[in-house]
Design a protein around this motif. Structure first.
Motif, short mmCIF file in Angstrom:
data_model
loop_
_atom_site.label_atom_id
_atom_site.label_comp_id
_atom_site.label_asym_id
_atom_site.label_seq_id
_atom_site.Cartn_x
_atom_site.Cartn_y
_atom_site.Cartn_z
N PRO A 8 0.79 -1.15 0.02
CA PRO A 8 0.00 -0.10 -0.12
C PRO A 8 0.83 1.31 0.19
N ARG A 9 2.14 1.19 0.25
CA ARG A 9 2.91 2.25 0.35
C ARG A 9 3.18 2.64 -1.24
N THR A 10 3.55 4.07 -1.27
CA THR A 10 4.07 4.61 -2.72
C THR A 10 5.34 4.11 -2.88
N PRO A 11 5.99 4.13 -4.35
CA PRO A 11 7.04 3.71 -4.66
C PRO A 11 8.00 4.25 -3.96
N SER A 12 8.15 5.71 -3.68
CA SER A 12 9.00 6.28 -2.97
C SER A 12 9.13 6.10 -1.51
N GLN A 13 8.08 5.68 -0.97
CA GLN A 13 8.17 5.15 0.65
C GLN A 13 8.74 3.67 0.58
N GLN A 14 8.31 2.97 -0.38
CA GLN A 14 9.05 1.44 -0.49
C GLN A 14 10.60 1.55 -0.64
N ILE A 15 10.94 2.72 -1.52
CA ILE A 15 12.37 2.79 -1.71
C ILE A 15 13.02 3.47 -0.44
N ALA A 16 12.28 4.35 0.07
CA ALA A 16 13.04 4.79 1.30
C ALA A 16 13.14 3.97 2.55
N ALA A 17 12.13 2.93 2.43
CA ALA A 17 12.24 1.98 3.54
C ALA A 17 13.29 0.88 3.11
N ALA A 18 13.83 0.50 1.98
CA ALA A 18 14.63 -0.43 1.59
C ALA A 18 15.91 0.48 1.91
N LEU A 19 16.33 1.62 1.38
CA LEU A 19 17.53 2.26 1.86
C LEU A 19 17.65 2.38 3.53
N ARG A 20 16.50 2.80 4.21
CA ARG A 20 16.48 3.13 5.52
C ARG A 20 16.92 1.66 6.24
N ALA A 21 16.40 0.51 5.81
CA ALA A 21 17.08 -0.77 6.51
C ALA A 21 18.43 -1.12 6.14
N GLU A 22 18.99 -0.54 5.03
CA GLU A 22 20.32 -0.79 4.77
C GLU A 22 21.13 -0.15 5.50
N ILE A 23 20.59 1.12 5.59
CA ILE A 23 21.76 2.09 6.65
C ILE A 23 21.51 1.64 8.27
N LYS A 24 20.42 1.30 8.66
CA LYS A 24 19.99 0.74 9.80
C LYS A 24 20.96 -0.40 10.16
N THR A 25 21.09 -1.45 9.44
CA THR A 25 21.61 -2.57 9.49
C THR A 25 23.30 -2.45 9.24
N GLY A 26 23.53 -1.32 8.58
CA GLY A 26 25.00 -1.25 8.63
C GLY A 26 25.76 -1.43 7.05
N LYS A 27 24.69 -1.84 6.15
CA LYS A 27 25.26 -1.94 4.69
C LYS A 27 25.91 -0.55 4.34
N PHE A 28 25.20 0.32 4.75
CA PHE A 28 25.75 1.62 4.38
C PHE A 28 26.30 2.22 5.68
N ALA A 29 27.61 2.39 5.78
CA ALA A 29 28.06 2.87 7.16
C ALA A 29 28.11 4.46 7.44
N PRO A 30 28.10 4.93 8.36
CA PRO A 30 28.24 6.39 8.76
C PRO A 30 29.38 6.86 7.95
N GLY A 31 28.95 8.02 7.22
CA GLY A 31 29.98 8.82 6.32
C GLY A 31 30.08 8.25 5.09
N GLU A 32 29.57 6.93 4.58
CA GLU A 32 29.56 6.33 3.52
C GLU A 32 28.69 7.02 2.44
N LYS A 33 29.10 6.84 1.08
CA LYS A 33 28.58 7.68 -0.05
C LYS A 33 27.64 6.57 -0.52
N LEU A 34 26.17 7.09 -0.70
CA LEU A 34 25.11 5.92 -1.48
C LEU A 34 25.25 6.04 -2.86
N PRO A 35 24.81 5.05 -3.48
CA PRO A 35 24.74 4.94 -4.88
C PRO A 35 24.23 6.31 -5.56
N SER A 36 24.66 6.72 -6.69
CA SER A 36 24.10 7.67 -7.32
C SER A 36 22.41 7.69 -7.80
N GLN A 37 21.97 8.78 -7.92
CA GLN A 37 20.64 8.69 -8.30
C GLN A 37 20.36 7.92 -9.65
#
Length: 280
Positions: A8-37
């Motif tokens: 039921p979430r919008t695509p942007s909400q789903q994407i934000a949730a996926a990236l949020r989970a990767e940040i919270k679980t340490g896949k992307f560490a503090p200070g690390e650059k995210l993939p480009s747009q």
């Protein structure tokens, strides 16, 4: 990665949730650059505007910061000194590197910077200039801490112990930076060290005049060896200092930018007034 059409979430909400989970679980560490747009558009098979909307959500949650011309990075939430390393390494991607440190011994700075200097040595990072300034307490003068725990009195032996720790870290930094200049790996590489008479109560890093990290030194009692005998002292514990990050971004409504500016102004005021040349 396909989005769930039944979610039921919008695509942007789903994407934000996926990236949020990767940040919270340490896949992307503090200070690390995210993939480009562009990379995120390809990954999620959506329009760029959808990606931008997802990133805005994470930015509103203060999980990421966006810097013009550099990209999007995971915000450094409250973290211990080891979190400095990705920030310092990213700083060395710039043409001109400037790091100001104020604190006790410089041990944290050395631990955070040594791997990055190794990468300069092997050619993985190629700044044209490096300028490091270190502002530390003068252990040749009595001060509130470190001191004997029994009577809270100054003890020259305790200060001498702290001075040895400081000298070890400072000389390691100076030698490592100078080696880069001697090997012609960096056009200009300097380390300046000054001392002052105030007790060490906090540590401060200002990196490339763009980011600042601040942490209070907890004062604790612990037992050390002095002249071969155990002695209880009150000491500033740098390893227990939690660093608070101040990282301005293009859309940041906080006071991070002002803090970085004022931190640099404070450092310069100390450096040019009461600080004096360090002699080991």
């Amino acid at each position: 990665m396909a989005l769930d059409p039944d979610d039921p979430r919008t695509p942007s909400q789903q994407i934000a949730a996926a990236l949020r989970a990767e940040i919270k679980t340490g896949k992307f560490a503090p200070g690390e650059k995210l993939p480009s747009q562009n990379d995120l558009v390809e990954r999620f098979s959506v329009a760029r505007e959808t990606i931008k909307a997802a990133l805005r959500r994470l930015q509103d949650e203060r999980l990421i910061v966006t810097r013009q011309g550099s990209g999007t990075f995971v915000r450094a939430n409250t973290e211990r000194p080891v979190g400095l390393r990705p920030h310092i390494e990213r700083a060395f991607e710039a043409t001109h590197v400037a790091i100001d440190f104020a604190g006790f011994s410089g041990e944290t700075l050395y631990n955070a910077i040594q791997e990055t200097l190794d990468k300069v040595r092997i050619g993985r990072l190629t700044p044209e200039s490096i300028r490091i300034r270190i502002l530390i307490s003068d252990m040749n003068a009595p001060m509130a801490i470190p001191c004997r725990a029994e009577d809270r009195a100054d003890d020259p032996r305790v200060r001498a112990r702290s001075a040895r720790i400081t000298n070890r870290s400072i000389h390691a930094i100076v030698d490592a930076v100078q080696e880069l200049a001697d090997l012609d790996l960096v056009k200009v590489a300097t380390t300046e060290v000054r001392v002052h008479g105030a007790a060490p109560l906090f540590k401060l890093f200002v990196i490339n005049d763009e980011e600042a990290f601040f942490g209070f030194y907890p004062v604790v009692e612990h037992t050390v060896s002095v002249d071969g005998q155990p002695l209880a002292i009150y000491d500033a514990m740098g390893k227990d200092a939690v660093l608070f990050p101040f990282t301005p971004s293009d859309d940041d409504a906080s006071h991070d930018g002002l803090y970085v500016q004022q931190a640099g102004a404070w450092f310069n005021s100390m450096w040019t007034t009461i600080a004096r040349e360090y002699t080991s």
